[in-house]
Design a protein around this motif. Structure first.
Motif, PDB file in Angstrom:
ATOM      1  N   ASP A 108       0.825  -1.247   0.169  1.00 56.81           N
ATOM      2  CA  ASP A 108      -0.056   0.029   0.137  1.00 56.81           C
ATOM      3  C   ASP A 108       1.050   1.237  -0.030  1.00 56.81           C
ATOM      4  O   ASP A 108       2.155   1.116   0.463  1.00 56.81           O
ATOM      5  CB  ASP A 108      -0.945  -0.024   1.422  1.00 56.81           C
ATOM      6  CG  ASP A 108      -2.141  -1.073   1.228  1.00 56.81           C
ATOM      7  OD1 ASP A 108      -2.416  -1.498   0.088  1.00 56.81           O
ATOM      8  OD2 ASP A 108      -2.365  -1.510   2.175  1.00 56.81           O
ATOM      9  N   LEU A 112      -1.525   5.222   3.529  1.00 60.98           N
ATOM     10  CA  LEU A 112      -2.338   4.247   3.973  1.00 60.98           C
ATOM     11  C   LEU A 112      -1.734   3.341   5.116  1.00 60.98           C
ATOM     12  O   LEU A 112      -2.314   2.838   5.958  1.00 60.98           O
ATOM     13  CB  LEU A 112      -2.936   3.392   2.682  1.00 60.98           C
ATOM     14  CG  LEU A 112      -3.868   2.222   3.059  1.00 60.98           C
ATOM     15  CD1 LEU A 112      -5.093   3.040   3.683  1.00 60.98           C
ATOM     16  CD2 LEU A 112      -4.378   1.566   1.603  1.00 60.98           C
ATOM     17  N   GLN A 113      -0.397   3.031   4.861  1.00 59.94           N
ATOM     18  CA  GLN A 113       0.421   2.362   5.671  1.00 59.94           C
ATOM     19  C   GLN A 113       0.491   3.026   7.268  1.00 59.94           C
ATOM     20  O   GLN A 113      -0.046   2.528   8.393  1.00 59.94           O
ATOM     21  CB  GLN A 113       1.813   2.498   5.362  1.00 59.94           C
ATOM     22  CG  GLN A 113       2.239   1.474   4.358  1.00 59.94           C
ATOM     23  CD  GLN A 113       3.587   1.429   3.812  1.00 59.94           C
ATOM     24  OE1 GLN A 113       4.481   1.688   4.759  1.00 59.94           O
ATOM     25  NE2 GLN A 113       3.790   1.307   2.592  1.00 59.94           N
TER      26      GLN A 113
END
Length: 332
Positions: A108, A112-113
């Motif tokens: 990702d 998003l992490q």
């Protein structure tokens, strides 16, 4: 009314958290049995924390206002969680990869992490607890309504059974919420009926009987379980909550020491920073010795004590520097 025995309970709970994570500072190949004894005795200290949270929630429920409650939790829990997480999230998104995340996590984009780390707490070992306790904050009106009806507490045996069948979650907050719901509800129950339960739990013969049950559950796990975090351990820690509660109510100030009050006052701050302190200790061990030291009880006990004192000193230093604003950065 201020509950001195619950305040002292906080110190005991944070000790269990620190002590559990200190086990991983050492290598135990030469002392597997001691490691097993320590993990059975110390693991699942989160249960003590969740029990206290439920107890205090019910104790203060008479003046509950949802918006004020959420604002207070956002300021005193979520905000420090956000700030304290920043160094770890930078490291595990831009420099190193966290082994505990699910497969495909690093496929990702970085934003998003970061979001997933904050939503799961997987960036530091103890931080999974914050997204879970946040769910309790969000559903607090439902818990208030449940507390108003004594029928809810008849469900406790079923909730405890569910907790034994549903695992801790492993970075899945909703599953962890279900797992710990019985503990939170049990804390609420003990608070609601404290006028009766405290008198009963603090009787000498009851304390002895409850302690015997703690030992029996400990022995069951030692001889019959092959892993940690079994339902034996879950039940053992629940019974331990009753034991600690009875002892603290019975002995009051005699069971309280100035050091315990200091730890209790800064328990949330210690929780937030202890993982960084332990990581720094591991890095120093690798730098000077090239490996983690072999575990012995003496070194383990000393490491736990030093970690607690270092965390306590850091939190108090931050409190002195930042004053009242320290709570927004370290939770204390």
């Amino acid at each position: 009314m201020f509950l001195g025995y619950i305040h002292t309970f906080r110190a005991i709970a944070i000790y269990f958290i620190i002590a559990m994570h200190c086990i991983d500072v050492f290598q135990w190949e030469n002392n597997k049995n001691l490691e097993r004894i320590l993990r059975i005795s110390i693991s699942n200290g989160t249960i003590l924390f969740v029990f206290i949270a439920g107890y205090l929630f019910q104790h203060l429920s008479s003046r509950f206002q949802y918006k004020k409650y959420l604002f207070a939790k956002f300021r005193n829990v979520i905000t420090p969680y956000f700030f304290i997480s920043i160094p770890a999230i930078i490291v595990f998104t831009l420099i190193l990869k966290r082994e505990s995340v699910w497969q495909g996590f690093y496929d990702d984009p970085v934003w998003l992490q970061v979001l997933n780390f904050y939503l799961t707490g997987l960036h530091l070992a103890p931080f999974w607890f914050i997204p879970v306790i946040t769910i309790y904050y969000l559903v607090s009106p439902a818990l208030i309504q449940a507390d108003k009806s004594s029928v809810f507490y008849y469900l406790l045996p079923i909730l405890i059974l569910v907790s034994c069948l549903v695992g801790r979650g492993g970075g899945q907050p909703l599953i962890s919420f279900v797992h710990f719901l019985s503990v939170y509800s049990l804390g609420m129950f003990c608070s609601r009926y404290k006028m009766y339960l405290n008198d009963w739990l603090s009787k000498g013969f009851v304390i002895i009987i409850v302690f015997i049950f703690v030992i029996l559950l400990w022995l069951c796990e030692y001889f019959f379980a092959k892993t940690t975090y079994t339902y034996f351990n879950f039940l053992q820690k629940i019974v331990l909550c009753f034991f600690v509660l009875g002892v603290l109510v019975r002995y009051g100030e005699k069971a309280t020491h100035h050091y315990l009050n200091l730890v209790a006052d800064t328990s949330f701050g210690i929780f937030f920073i202890h993982s960084y302190v332990l990581t720094a200790g591991k890095m120093l061990a690798h730098k000077f010795f090239g490996y983690l030291p072999s575990g012995t009880f003496q070194w383990y006990f000393l490491t736990t004590l030093i970690t607690m004192l270092v965390c306590l000193g850091i939190v108090y230093a931050i409190k002195i520097i930042l004053g009242p604003k320290s709570r927004m950065f370290v939770g204390s």
